[in-house]
Design a protein around this motif. Structure first.
Motif, PDB file in Angstrom:
ATOM      1  N   SER A  46     -26.664  -2.651  15.065  1.00 14.09           N
ATOM      2  CA  SER A  46     -25.780  -1.772  15.828  1.00 14.09           C
ATOM      3  C   SER A  46     -24.925  -1.000  14.841  1.00 14.09           C
ATOM      4  N   ILE A  47     -24.990   0.318  14.903  1.00 15.14           N
ATOM      5  CA  ILE A  47     -24.158   1.165  14.052  1.00 15.14           C
ATOM      6  C   ILE A  47     -22.870   1.407  14.822  1.00 15.14           C
ATOM      7  N   THR A  48     -21.793   0.792  14.393  1.00 15.70           N
ATOM      8  CA  THR A  48     -20.530   0.866  15.140  1.00 15.70           C
ATOM      9  C   THR A  48     -19.854   2.222  15.003  1.00 15.70           C
ATOM     10  N   THR A  49     -20.201   2.981  13.983  1.00 16.63           N
ATOM     11  CA  THR A  49     -19.577   4.289  13.749  1.00 16.63           C
ATOM     12  C   THR A  49     -20.429   5.434  14.266  1.00 16.63           C
ATOM     13  N   TYR A  50     -21.549   5.137  14.930  1.00 14.87           N
ATOM     14  CA  TYR A  50     -22.492   6.178  15.356  1.00 14.87           C
ATOM     15  C   TYR A  50     -21.941   6.984  16.526  1.00 14.87           C
ATOM     16  N   ASP A  51     -21.963   8.313  16.390  1.00 19.11           N
ATOM     17  CA  ASP A  51     -21.487   9.211  17.445  1.00 19.11           C
ATOM     18  C   ASP A  51     -22.591  10.064  18.049  1.00 19.11           C
ATOM     19  N   GLY A  52     -23.816   9.956  17.533  1.00 20.95           N
ATOM     20  CA  GLY A  52     -24.907  10.829  17.965  1.00 20.95           C
ATOM     21  C   GLY A  52     -25.521  10.417  19.286  1.00 20.95           C
ATOM     22  N   GLU A  53     -26.515  11.181  19.696  1.00 23.22           N
ATOM     23  CA  GLU A  53     -27.229  10.894  20.945  1.00 23.22           C
ATOM     24  C   GLU A  53     -28.183   9.722  20.761  1.00 23.22           C
ATOM     25  N   GLY A  54     -28.448   9.016  21.845  1.00 21.44           N
ATOM     26  CA  GLY A  54     -29.445   7.948  21.822  1.00 21.44           C
ATOM     27  C   GLY A  54     -28.878   6.577  21.545  1.00 21.44           C
ATOM     28  N   GLY A  55     -27.616   6.443  21.236  1.00 22.50           N
ATOM     29  CA  GLY A  55     -27.019   5.139  20.996  1.00 22.50           C
ATOM     30  C   GLY A  55     -27.177   4.666  19.569  1.00 22.50           C
ATOM     31  N   GLU A  57     -25.270  11.672   9.865  1.00 24.11           N
ATOM     32  CA  GLU A  57     -24.769  12.387  11.037  1.00 24.11           C
ATOM     33  C   GLU A  57     -23.478  13.144  10.750  1.00 24.11           C
ATOM     34  N   GLY A  58     -23.250  13.445   9.463  1.00 27.20           N
ATOM     35  CA  GLY A  58     -22.103  14.262   9.086  1.00 27.20           C
ATOM     36  C   GLY A  58     -20.852  13.494   8.732  1.00 27.20           C
ATOM     37  N   GLN A  59     -20.834  12.177   8.939  1.00 26.15           N
ATOM     38  CA  GLN A  59     -19.681  11.363   8.567  1.00 26.15           C
ATOM     39  C   GLN A  59     -19.884  10.798   7.171  1.00 26.15           C
ATOM     40  N   ASP A  60     -18.801  10.646   6.432  1.00 28.40           N
ATOM     41  CA  ASP A  60     -18.900  10.139   5.074  1.00 28.40           C
ATOM     42  C   ASP A  60     -19.148   8.626   5.036  1.00 28.40           C
ATOM     43  N   PHE A  61     -18.782   7.903   6.084  1.00 31.36           N
ATOM     44  CA  PHE A  61     -18.906   6.448   6.102  1.00 31.36           C
ATOM     45  C   PHE A  61     -19.588   5.999   7.392  1.00 31.36           C
TER      46      PHE A  61
END
Length: 177
Positions: free
Chosen positions: A122-131, A88-92
């Motif tokens: 659970s992806i704690t660093t996720y910023d995308g749509e859908g959770g 999603e574009g993040q390095d980590f």
């Protein structure tokens, strides 16, 4: 990507065991300019296996208990995914993995084990749509002890994967030594 893992038995009694493990995923996947990997990554349960140029370190703890033919198991772990910008574009990316299962050894030729798993992350660093959380129910059957083929149906019950697939079928083969 190539996954290598180690597991050690931390404690064991007649009906209980605790173990710890570490899995490492090395970046060996390739891109073919057809966006095939991007489609696989949408089904995010094992996305670190297919993430182009990414490396993952995943420690975990597991425990199991059994009595006669019945067994239960639980596990919790984390995954630190480096060079993950193709997700999603993040390095980590960081995720927490959890697992619970119940099984029944059927006393007959082939040593079948009928089981049902409940898995999630659970992806704690996720910023995308859908959770960033997915939950799965996985009933299946496995044969043998040392050489162990298995089959299961993985049913997404919550999260963005539920919008992509109604079921996923898993065929695997485990070697225990």
């Amino acid at each position: 990507n190539l996954m290598v893992g180690v597991k050690t038995l931390a404690a064991k009694s007649k009906n209980f065991a605790i173990s710890a493990g570490l899995e490492a995923y090395f970046p060996t996947s390739f891109t073919d300019d057809q966006n095939r990997l991007q489609q696989i990554i949408k089904y995010r349960r094992d996305f670190q296996m297919y993430l182009y140029k990414a490396a993952t370190v995943s420690p975990y703890l597991s425990a199991g208990a059994w009595e006669g033919t019945f067994s239960i198991q639980g596990a919790v772990g984390t995954a630190s995914i480096f060079n993950a910008d193709h997700f999603e574009g993040q390095d980590f990316e960081f995720r927490i993995n959890y697992h619970a299962a119940a099984g029944l050894d059927v006393p007959m030729v082939g040593s079948p084990i009928v089981y049902c798993e409940f898995d999630g992350y659970s992806i704690t660093t996720y910023d995308g749509e859908g959770g960033g959380t997915d939950l799965f129910l996985t009933p299946g059957i496995r044969f043998g002890k040392k050489y162990s083929p298995g089959f299961s149906a993985q049913l997404p019950v919550y999260g963005p994967t539920k919008d992509i697939a109604d079921a996923d079928f898993v065929f695997d083969f485990q070697l225990r030594f």
